[in-house]
Motif scaffolding. Structure first.
Motif, PDB file in Angstrom:
ATOM      1  N   LYS A  69      35.903  52.709  -6.355  1.00 22.47           N
ATOM      2  CA  LYS A  69      36.004  51.834  -5.186  1.00 22.47           C
ATOM      3  C   LYS A  69      34.757  50.952  -5.163  1.00 22.47           C
ATOM      4  O   LYS A  69      33.648  51.414  -5.387  1.00 22.47           O
ATOM      5  N   VAL A  70      34.940  49.669  -4.871  1.00 20.54           N
ATOM      6  CA  VAL A  70      33.824  48.739  -4.722  1.00 20.54           C
ATOM      7  C   VAL A  70      33.253  48.913  -3.318  1.00 20.54           C
ATOM      8  O   VAL A  70      33.969  48.776  -2.324  1.00 20.54           O
ATOM      9  N   VAL A  71      31.964  49.228  -3.250  1.00 21.28           N
ATOM     10  CA  VAL A  71      31.274  49.407  -1.975  1.00 21.28           C
ATOM     11  C   VAL A  71      30.652  48.091  -1.517  1.00 21.28           C
ATOM     12  O   VAL A  71      30.699  47.734  -0.344  1.00 21.28           O
ATOM     13  N   ARG A  72      30.088  47.354  -2.491  1.00 25.31           N
ATOM     14  CA  ARG A  72      29.354  46.124  -2.176  1.00 25.31           C
ATOM     15  C   ARG A  72      29.234  45.301  -3.440  1.00 25.31           C
ATOM     16  O   ARG A  72      29.146  45.841  -4.541  1.00 25.31           O
ATOM     17  N   VAL A  73      29.210  43.968  -3.286  1.00 27.24           N
ATOM     18  CA  VAL A  73      28.955  43.049  -4.397  1.00 27.24           C
ATOM     19  C   VAL A  73      27.803  42.141  -3.977  1.00 27.24           C
ATOM     20  O   VAL A  73      27.876  41.486  -2.932  1.00 27.24           O
ATOM     21  N   THR A  74      26.735  42.128  -4.774  1.00 30.12           N
ATOM     22  CA  THR A  74      25.566  41.302  -4.478  1.00 30.12           C
ATOM     23  C   THR A  74      25.278  40.396  -5.669  1.00 30.12           C
ATOM     24  O   THR A  74      25.271  40.854  -6.809  1.00 30.12           O
ATOM     25  N   GLU A  75      25.052  39.128  -5.377  1.00 26.23           N
ATOM     26  CA  GLU A  75      24.776  38.149  -6.430  1.00 26.23           C
ATOM     27  C   GLU A  75      23.275  37.978  -6.619  1.00 26.23           C
ATOM     28  O   GLU A  75      22.514  37.939  -5.648  1.00 26.23           O
ATOM     29  N   TYR A  76      22.868  37.864  -7.875  1.00 25.27           N
ATOM     30  CA  TYR A  76      21.466  37.615  -8.239  1.00 25.27           C
ATOM     31  C   TYR A  76      21.409  36.441  -9.203  1.00 25.27           C
ATOM     32  O   TYR A  76      22.391  36.148  -9.902  1.00 25.27           O
ATOM     33  N   ALA A  77      20.254  35.804  -9.273  1.00 28.16           N
ATOM     34  CA  ALA A  77      20.076  34.658 -10.162  1.00 28.16           C
ATOM     35  C   ALA A  77      20.108  35.068 -11.633  1.00 28.16           C
ATOM     36  O   ALA A  77      20.588  34.323 -12.483  1.00 28.16           O
ATOM     37  N   ASP A  78      19.586  36.268 -11.927  1.00 31.17           N
ATOM     38  CA  ASP A  78      19.541  36.731 -13.309  1.00 31.17           C
ATOM     39  C   ASP A  78      19.450  38.255 -13.350  1.00 31.17           C
ATOM     40  O   ASP A  78      19.374  38.911 -12.306  1.00 31.17           O
ATOM     41  N   PHE A  79      19.451  38.808 -14.563  1.00 28.85           N
ATOM     42  CA  PHE A  79      19.463  40.260 -14.730  1.00 28.85           C
ATOM     43  C   PHE A  79      18.151  40.914 -14.303  1.00 28.85           C
ATOM     44  O   PHE A  79      18.151  42.032 -13.789  1.00 28.85           O
ATOM     45  N   GLU A  80      17.042  40.228 -14.508  1.00 33.35           N
ATOM     46  CA  GLU A  80      15.753  40.785 -14.067  1.00 33.35           C
ATOM     47  C   GLU A  80      15.741  40.976 -12.554  1.00 33.35           C
ATOM     48  O   GLU A  80      15.332  42.031 -12.056  1.00 33.35           O
ATOM     49  N   ALA A  81      16.164  39.965 -11.828  1.00 34.67           N
ATOM     50  CA  ALA A  81      16.200  40.057 -10.366  1.00 34.67           C
ATOM     51  C   ALA A  81      17.156  41.163  -9.920  1.00 34.67           C
ATOM     52  O   ALA A  81      16.868  41.896  -8.972  1.00 34.67           O
ATOM     53  N   LEU A  82      18.274  41.302 -10.631  1.00 33.36           N
ATOM     54  CA  LEU A  82      19.230  42.354 -10.298  1.00 33.36           C
ATOM     55  C   LEU A  82      18.614  43.737 -10.475  1.00 33.36           C
ATOM     56  O   LEU A  82      18.689  44.581  -9.577  1.00 33.36           O
ATOM     57  N   LEU A  83      17.997  43.982 -11.617  1.00 33.97           N
ATOM     58  CA  LEU A  83      17.388  45.295 -11.859  1.00 33.97           C
ATOM     59  C   LEU A  83      16.280  45.591 -10.859  1.00 33.97           C
ATOM     60  O   LEU A  83      16.148  46.723 -10.389  1.00 33.97           O
ATOM     61  N   ASP A  84      15.503  44.577 -10.521  1.00 37.29           N
ATOM     62  CA  ASP A  84      14.432  44.764  -9.531  1.00 37.29           C
ATOM     63  C   ASP A  84      14.999  45.013  -8.140  1.00 37.29           C
ATOM     64  O   ASP A  84      14.476  45.820  -7.379  1.00 37.29           O
TER      65      ASP A  84
END
Length: 117
Positions: free
Chosen positions: A60-75
Motif C-alpha cells: 500500500k502506498v502511504v505517501r509520495v514525496t517529490e525531490y529534486a534529485d537522489f541525494e536530496a531524497l536520501l537525505d
C-alpha cells in the motif's frame, strides 16, 4: 477510498530490493518522476514483480514525496528506509547505476510503502 476504487500500479523490482520489500524492511521505494507515475498517490496499491518471473509482492502506498534529485531524497528520507543493508553512498551509486543523469533530472520520487495483509 474503498477497495473497489483502489488503483493498482505494476512495477518491476530487482531481486535484492524485492526481498527487502517482501520482508517489510524497505519502507521507501525510489523512482524517477516518470509521467506514468504522476497519478501515484497515498492509498494506491503497487504490485511489485521480479521481471521475468511470477513472483509478486503487493504494498500500500502511504505517501509520495517529490525531490529534486537522489541525494536530496536520501537525505530527506534517511538511507535506512530505502535500503537498510547499504550505506548512503552505496545507495547513491546503486540508484545512479539504474537511473542515468538524464533520468534523475526528471526528479525523484520517494514512495513510502507498507506491506498488504
Amino acid at each position: 477510498m474503498s477497495d473497489a476504487t483502489t488503483r493498482v500500479h505494476e512495477l518491476n523490482l530487482y531481486r535484492q530490493y524485492f526481498d527487502l520489500v517482501a520482508a517489510g524492511t524497505k519502507t521507501i521505494e525510489v523512482r524517477v518522476k516518470y509521467p506514468h507515475l504522476a497519478d501515484l498517490d497515498a492509498g494506491d496499491t503497487i504490485c511489485f514483480r521480479i521481471k521475468g518471473t511470477d513472483e509478486t509482492c503487493e504494498v500500500k502506498v502511504v505517501r509520495v514525496t517529490e525531490y529534486a534529485d537522489f541525494e536530496a531524497l536520501l537525505d530527506g528520507e534517511g538511507p535506512s528506509h530505502v535500503n537498510p543493508t547499504a550505506t548512503r553512498d552505496e545507495q547513491l551509486t546503486n540508484i545512479r547505476a539504474i537511473y542515468p543523469p538524464e533520468k534523475e533530472a526528471l526528479g525523484a520520487l520517494a514512495i513510502q510503502i507498507r506491506p498488504l495483509g
